[in-house]
Design a protein around this motif. Structure first.
Motif: not given
Length: 190
Positions: A142-159
């Motif tokens: 799931a990590a790459p999927i979450l990373e993609s979601l983070m990038r698509d959201s313009g975020a720098g971190v997921i807490l």
């Protein structure tokens, strides 16, 4: 499950560390507005327990663990009945046996009970370890999927959501992450 959250955050941080090194070396292209989600924030939150437990992958694992646990419980009940019958038989033989001979049989029975208990407890631990192994496999995938979601959201971190004192629900990506992971992984069965 708190351990699951810690493992998740460690794995995600490890996976994302490489992305940030690359991002520092060369600027990442800004995704087109159509590629971004509605929320533009540098910080996102996620409920990792819900991410796993409500994903198709986690639901499959829960079913498998439940089935194996039920089989182990049935096996334990069967063994308990067999040992109970053997104990009753041994008790009935006691009055007709020499004390020394009975002691040998009783000690052998006690050893059998202890060995059986250890074996069944080991099976229970294996079941717990299977759950942990599946959670780690899920997080790695799931990590790459979450990373993609983070990038698509313009975020720098997921807490982790439970670690945040107060936040807007709009920055929680758990539902979106479950949807993307379900699309990419399905139930994860081979």
């Amino acid at each position: 499950m708190r351990r699951f959250a810690r493992v998740f955050l460690t794995l995600l941080a490890t996976a994302l560390a490489g992305s940030f090194v690359v991002a520092q070396e060369q600027p990442a292209p800004t995704p087109a507005p159509a590629q971004r989600s509605a929320v533009q924030t540098p910080i996102l939150t996620i409920d990792t327990e819900r991410l796993f437990s409500q994903s198709a992958f986690g639901l499959r694992v829960a079913r498998e663990i439940e089935e194996r646990g039920a089989a182990l419980s049935a096996e334990n009940r069967s063994i308990e009945a067999e040992l109970g019958a053997e104990e009753q038989e041994l008790t009935e033989k006691r009055s007709a046996m020499e004390p020394g001979a009975f002691r040998v049989l009783a000690d052998a029975f006690d050893q059998k009970v202890q060995d059986t208990r250890r074996a069944q407890e080991a099976k229970g631990r294996e079941l717990s370890q299977l759950l942990e192994k599946e959670q780690i496999a899920f997080l790695n995938t799931a990590a790459p999927i979450l990373e993609s979601l983070m990038r698509d959201s313009g975020a720098g971190v997921i807490l982790e959501r439970r670690s945040v004192f107060l936040s807007a629900n709009a920055i929680d990506i758990t539902d979106a992450a479950i949807a993307r992971i379900n699309t990419a992984l399905g139930d994860g069965a081979n």
